[in-house]
Design a protein around this motif. Sequence first.
Motif, mmCIF file in Angstrom:
data_model
loop_
_atom_site.group_PDB
_atom_site.id
_atom_site.type_symbol
_atom_site.label_atom_id
_atom_site.label_comp_id
_atom_site.label_asym_id
_atom_site.label_seq_id
_atom_site.Cartn_x
_atom_site.Cartn_y
_atom_site.Cartn_z
ATOM 1 N N MET A 218 -52.723 -40.299 35.718
ATOM 2 C CA MET A 218 -53.822 -39.422 35.003
ATOM 3 C C MET A 218 -53.610 -38.696 33.529
ATOM 4 N N ILE A 219 -53.670 -39.070 32.608
ATOM 5 C CA ILE A 219 -53.061 -38.040 31.698
ATOM 6 C C ILE A 219 -53.638 -36.970 31.422
ATOM 7 N N ASN A 220 -53.364 -35.938 31.167
ATOM 8 C CA ASN A 220 -54.359 -34.085 31.674
ATOM 9 C C ASN A 220 -54.168 -34.424 29.691
ATOM 10 N N ASP A 221 -55.134 -32.786 29.806
ATOM 11 C CA ASP A 221 -55.515 -32.584 28.033
ATOM 12 C C ASP A 221 -53.993 -32.162 27.220
ATOM 13 N N ILE A 222 -53.126 -31.600 28.088
ATOM 14 C CA ILE A 222 -51.901 -31.412 26.656
ATOM 15 C C ILE A 222 -51.341 -33.399 26.399
ATOM 16 N N GLU A 223 -51.824 -33.524 27.257
ATOM 17 C CA GLU A 223 -51.042 -35.041 26.536
ATOM 18 C C GLU A 223 -52.779 -35.238 25.270
ATOM 19 N N ARG A 224 -53.410 -34.884 25.864
ATOM 20 C CA ARG A 224 -54.260 -35.755 25.109
ATOM 21 C C ARG A 224 -54.215 -34.926 23.679
ATOM 22 N N ILE A 225 -53.987 -33.824 23.838
ATOM 23 C CA ILE A 225 -53.991 -33.203 22.483
ATOM 24 C C ILE A 225 -52.981 -33.027 21.667
ATOM 25 N N ALA A 226 -51.735 -33.511 22.577
ATOM 26 C CA ALA A 226 -50.141 -33.979 21.733
ATOM 27 C C ALA A 226 -50.650 -35.504 21.217
ATOM 28 N N GLY A 227 -51.033 -36.517 21.946
ATOM 29 C CA GLY A 227 -51.617 -37.163 21.180
ATOM 30 C C GLY A 227 -52.392 -37.900 19.770
ATOM 31 N N VAL A 228 -53.177 -36.444 20.191
ATOM 32 C CA VAL A 228 -53.747 -36.172 18.057
ATOM 33 C C VAL A 228 -52.522 -35.550 17.515
ATOM 34 N N LEU A 229 -52.518 -34.429 17.520
ATOM 35 C CA LEU A 229 -50.892 -33.429 17.016
ATOM 36 C C LEU A 229 -50.094 -34.534 16.091
ATOM 37 N N ARG A 230 -49.437 -35.376 17.085
ATOM 38 C CA ARG A 230 -48.053 -36.028 16.355
ATOM 39 C C ARG A 230 -49.275 -37.086 15.335
ATOM 40 N N PHE A 231 -50.647 -37.784 15.069
ATOM 41 C CA PHE A 231 -50.500 -38.088 14.072
ATOM 42 C C PHE A 231 -50.530 -37.447 12.543
ATOM 43 N N ALA A 232 -51.231 -36.204 12.594
ATOM 44 C CA ALA A 232 -51.576 -34.645 12.019
ATOM 45 C C ALA A 232 -50.460 -34.771 10.691
ATOM 46 N N THR A 233 -49.774 -34.847 9.695
ATOM 47 C CA THR A 233 -49.149 -34.359 8.885
ATOM 48 C C THR A 233 -48.146 -33.551 8.867
ATOM 49 N N TYR A 234 -48.846 -32.360 9.122
ATOM 50 C CA TYR A 234 -48.080 -31.199 9.566
ATOM 51 C C TYR A 234 -46.733 -31.763 10.760
ATOM 52 N N PHE A 235 -47.729 -32.053 11.703
ATOM 53 C CA PHE A 235 -46.691 -32.174 12.824
ATOM 54 C C PHE A 235 -46.192 -33.951 13.093
ATOM 55 N N ARG A 236 -45.674 -34.602 11.399
ATOM 56 C CA ARG A 236 -45.770 -36.215 12.135
ATOM 57 C C ARG A 236 -44.013 -36.083 12.202
ATOM 58 N N THR A 237 -42.968 -35.747 11.920
ATOM 59 C CA THR A 237 -42.275 -36.119 12.050
ATOM 60 C C THR A 237 -41.213 -34.213 12.917
ATOM 61 N N TRP A 238 -42.267 -33.975 13.855
ATOM 62 C CA TRP A 238 -41.514 -33.148 14.872
ATOM 63 C C TRP A 238 -41.380 -33.617 16.063
#
Length: 243
Positions: free
Chosen positions: A1-21
Amino acid sequence: MINDIERIAGVLRFATYFRTWPQEDILELAGLCDWVRLDADTAMISSGQPALALYLIVNGHVELSFEDRSGKSGLIDLLGNGQLVGECALVPEGCYAVSVRTLEATTAIRIDGPGFSDFLADHFDCALTMMSAMTERLCQMLRQAEELKCRSAAQRLGIYLLADAVAIDGVYETPLTIEKSALARKLGMTSETISRALKKLVDVGVTQHSNGHIIRIANAEILAEWCGLAGNDGDENAFKTAV
């Protein structure tokens, strides 16, 4: 089961600010975040209040505004999906410089300001990418200020439409995802002015469809030249960096 941290991380990784992290850094940042869901016309940030958090807009649009000493308010910008607001939270004991209010029901990721500041202090490469993204945003705002002074209302609208245009069957189409009144404020116009600007753009192949929710551009190069963007050679990135 995916938790909230993983869901948030899934969104963050596509944001311009964090895409290369690196993924481990994104997961660490996600631990400083939580979901925020706000109704339309709801204050997200109030100018002058302690800056305790940043917000990444996931779905929706927000309006940035300021108020002068006489109490008169003015629009700074409209921001949507993938944009970050509340950067003042990275300044120790800072206060918000502008107010942010939702234009529609909006989902955002709230990032704890002090925690994020400490995180960046320990992750130099991540701090550099954040500085780069924020600098680009500042340059974009300076370009917008220049457009307000140097171009007509119809030209500013034409450039905005080019920036979000998508090639479809030999023409370009731009979906209007915000109300025209909100778009008018973003471009420094009144609703009446934006209606007149749209009528002027008809002469260069710009038409409205789907009750005005879709704008069709017959020839992007002709419109770009008419708007004073000659020399872009049809480069979509040139359109986007102009607004």
